[in-house]
Motif scaffolding. Structure first.
Motif, PDB file in Angstrom:
ATOM      1  N   GLY A 228       2.920  -2.948  -5.696  1.00  0.00           N
ATOM      2  CA  GLY A 228       2.128  -3.454  -6.819  1.00  0.00           C
ATOM      3  C   GLY A 228       1.074  -2.440  -7.255  1.00  0.00           C
ATOM      4  N   VAL A 229       0.462  -1.784  -6.271  1.00  0.00           N
ATOM      5  CA  VAL A 229      -0.561  -0.788  -6.585  1.00  0.00           C
ATOM      6  C   VAL A 229       0.081   0.378  -7.341  1.00  0.00           C
ATOM      7  N   GLN A 230       1.242   0.828  -6.842  1.00  0.00           N
ATOM      8  CA  GLN A 230       1.935   1.947  -7.506  1.00  0.00           C
ATOM      9  C   GLN A 230       2.299   1.587  -8.942  1.00  0.00           C
ATOM     10  N   ARG A 231       2.782   0.364  -9.124  1.00  0.00           N
ATOM     11  CA  ARG A 231       3.161  -0.075 -10.484  1.00  0.00           C
ATOM     12  C   ARG A 231       1.954  -0.038 -11.427  1.00  0.00           C
ATOM     13  N   ARG A 232       0.819  -0.542 -10.921  1.00  0.00           N
ATOM     14  CA  ARG A 232      -0.381  -0.569 -11.774  1.00  0.00           C
ATOM     15  C   ARG A 232      -0.835   0.838 -12.141  1.00  0.00           C
ATOM     16  N   ILE A 233      -0.800   1.730 -11.136  1.00  0.00           N
ATOM     17  CA  ILE A 233      -1.225   3.108 -11.414  1.00  0.00           C
ATOM     18  C   ILE A 233      -0.259   3.765 -12.405  1.00  0.00           C
ATOM     19  N   ARG A 234       1.035   3.508 -12.205  1.00  0.00           N
ATOM     20  CA  ARG A 234       2.046   4.088 -13.110  1.00  0.00           C
ATOM     21  C   ARG A 234       1.789   3.617 -14.556  1.00  0.00           C
TER      22      ARG A 234
ATOM     23  N   LEU B 119      -3.017   5.886   2.677  1.00  0.00           N
ATOM     24  CA  LEU B 119      -4.316   5.212   2.620  1.00  0.00           C
ATOM     25  C   LEU B 119      -4.137   3.703   2.388  1.00  0.00           C
ATOM     26  N   VAL B 120      -3.279   3.360   1.439  1.00  0.00           N
ATOM     27  CA  VAL B 120      -3.064   1.938   1.139  1.00  0.00           C
ATOM     28  C   VAL B 120      -2.529   1.224   2.377  1.00  0.00           C
ATOM     29  N   ARG B 121      -1.562   1.841   3.023  1.00  0.00           N
ATOM     30  CA  ARG B 121      -0.981   1.198   4.213  1.00  0.00           C
ATOM     31  C   ARG B 121      -2.023   1.025   5.325  1.00  0.00           C
ATOM     32  N   SER B 122      -2.925   1.974   5.442  1.00  0.00           N
ATOM     33  CA  SER B 122      -3.937   1.891   6.512  1.00  0.00           C
ATOM     34  C   SER B 122      -4.966   0.798   6.248  1.00  0.00           C
ATOM     35  N   TYR B 123      -5.313   0.611   4.993  1.00  0.00           N
ATOM     36  CA  TYR B 123      -6.455  -0.255   4.692  1.00  0.00           C
ATOM     37  C   TYR B 123      -6.113  -1.584   4.042  1.00  0.00           C
ATOM     38  N   GLU B 124      -4.887  -1.749   3.577  1.00  0.00           N
ATOM     39  CA  GLU B 124      -4.594  -2.944   2.774  1.00  0.00           C
ATOM     40  C   GLU B 124      -4.856  -4.239   3.541  1.00  0.00           C
ATOM     41  N   GLY B 125      -4.499  -4.266   4.821  1.00  0.00           N
ATOM     42  CA  GLY B 125      -4.680  -5.487   5.604  1.00  0.00           C
ATOM     43  C   GLY B 125      -6.139  -5.905   5.652  1.00  0.00           C
ATOM     44  N   ARG B 126      -6.987  -4.928   5.941  1.00  0.00           N
ATOM     45  CA  ARG B 126      -8.425  -5.230   6.062  1.00  0.00           C
ATOM     46  C   ARG B 126      -9.010  -5.635   4.717  1.00  0.00           C
TER      47      ARG B 126
ATOM     48  N   ASP C 187      -4.200  -9.772  -5.489  1.00  0.00           N
ATOM     49  CA  ASP C 187      -4.270  -9.216  -6.839  1.00  0.00           C
ATOM     50  C   ASP C 187      -5.500  -8.307  -6.967  1.00  0.00           C
ATOM     51  N   LEU C 188      -6.587  -8.793  -6.437  1.00  0.00           N
ATOM     52  CA  LEU C 188      -7.839  -8.043  -6.468  1.00  0.00           C
ATOM     53  C   LEU C 188      -7.734  -6.766  -5.630  1.00  0.00           C
ATOM     54  N   ALA C 189      -7.071  -6.873  -4.477  1.00  0.00           N
ATOM     55  CA  ALA C 189      -6.924  -5.711  -3.595  1.00  0.00           C
ATOM     56  C   ALA C 189      -6.151  -4.600  -4.308  1.00  0.00           C
ATOM     57  N   GLN C 190      -5.168  -4.998  -5.114  1.00  0.00           N
ATOM     58  CA  GLN C 190      -4.421  -3.982  -5.866  1.00  0.00           C
ATOM     59  C   GLN C 190      -5.350  -3.257  -6.839  1.00  0.00           C
ATOM     60  N   ASP C 191      -6.225  -4.021  -7.470  1.00  0.00           N
ATOM     61  CA  ASP C 191      -7.199  -3.398  -8.378  1.00  0.00           C
ATOM     62  C   ASP C 191      -8.148  -2.475  -7.619  1.00  0.00           C
TER      63      ASP C 191
END
Lengths: 104, 200
Positions: free
Chosen positions: A53-59, B26-33, B50-54
């Motif tokens: 999801g993060v990659q999609r948003r950045i893309r 980085l995302v994999r290391s921190y996403e859980g927390r 959703d917020l975490a993705q932002d």
């Protein structure tokens, strides 16, 4: 927060400062209950990764400048091994199909 | 201190150079927390994800501005807390903060957990009662003022030091301490009222 019954800021700060050593859950029963309440549900489930999801948003926001293709940036080593194997196989087949094998 | 280990400077350099694979790490290391922290703050896991993705999008955009004055993890938490504040405000304005997940559970659990006549938790199933107490706490914390909840979660759940909380929230030390103290007292009051007994 203007309740006259409430302790003054300085008193509150002193009370908190006196408690600075060690985790709060080891001293305050409310803090311990709070920690336990949030640790239990978190420990239960291993949430799926949000990386895609993060990659999609950045893309989308970079208009394709970053994470341009979904698969090559997925960080899954298996896909790289599969691609490498498939390429090798194609090379070997091409060699036998086009090379001078058995011509005397 | 509960902040996770910081990424090494090489990883940060790669992030600044817009290395996509470094960012994946980085995302994999921190996403859980980050998802857990945000779930505690907003009270809804889907909203938190959703917020975490932002948060990570923001990190990707702004990593070049990280000057190393604080730990990288503190900087990351600060972004998460700031975005969370904005989201909570937005949700409040839109009246969208239904807290469906917790509310639906709570309506049921409060009915079950609230002892008849307020004379303590019902027996015999203590484990079940414990879970109900936990749910009551989860709901009660969502009723706190967001600025108080934020400090309390960072201190009592994430177990960060006061100094780290000051850096994350941008609040002075005295304000952080007084918010934590008062938030704990308010939470205790709410939970004790629901339980009908004192927390010891």
């Amino acid at each position: 927060m203007t309740d006259p019954q409430q302790p003054k800021d300085a008193e509150v700060e002193d009370a908190e400062s006196a408690d600075e050593s060690g985790p709060p859950s080891s001293r305050d029963p409310m803090a311990a209950l709070l920690k336990r309440s949030f640790e239990a549900p978190a420990a239960k489930k291993a949430a799926p990764s949000i990386l895609g999801g993060v990659q999609r948003r950045i893309r989308k926001r970079s208009r394709g400048k970053f994470f341009a293709d979904g698969w090559s940036t997925s960080d899954a080593r298996v896909s790289h091994a599969l691609i490498a194997g498939a390429m090798l196989l194609i090379l070997v087949l091409s060699y036998f199909a086009l090379g001078p094998v058995g011509v005397q | 201190m509960a902040l996770p280990d910081d990424p090494d400077t090489r990883l940060i350099d790669r992030l600044v150079a817009r290395d996509e694979r470094a960012f994946n790490e980085l995302v994999r290391s921190y996403e859980g927390r980050i998802v857990r922290l945000l779930t505690r703050m907003v009270g809804n896991e889907e909203e938190a994800k959703d917020l975490a993705q932002d948060v990570f999008v923001q990190v990707f955009k702004a990593v070049g501005t990280f000057r190393g004055d604080s730990k990288f993890s503190t900087w990351l938490y600060r972004i998460a807390v700031n975005l969370c504040k904005n989201r909570v405000k937005y949700l409040r304005v839109r009246h969208a903060n239904e807290r469906e997940e917790l509310d639906s559970v709570t309506e049921k659990s409060l009915g079950d957990a609230r002892p008849a006549g307020g004379q303590g938790l019902g027996r015999p199933d203590e484990q079940m009662a414990g879970k109900q107490v936990e749910r009551i706490v989860q709901v009660a914390i969502q009723e706190l003022e967001p600025s108080f909840r934020e400090c309390l979660v960072l201190r009592d759940v994430e177990e960060l030091s006061y100094e780290e909380i000051e850096q994350i929230t941008g609040l002075p030390a005295g304000t952080v301490k007084s918010r934590i103290h008062r938030a704990r007292a308010m939470l205790r009051e709410k939970v004790e009222r629901e339980l009908g007994e004192k927390i010891r």
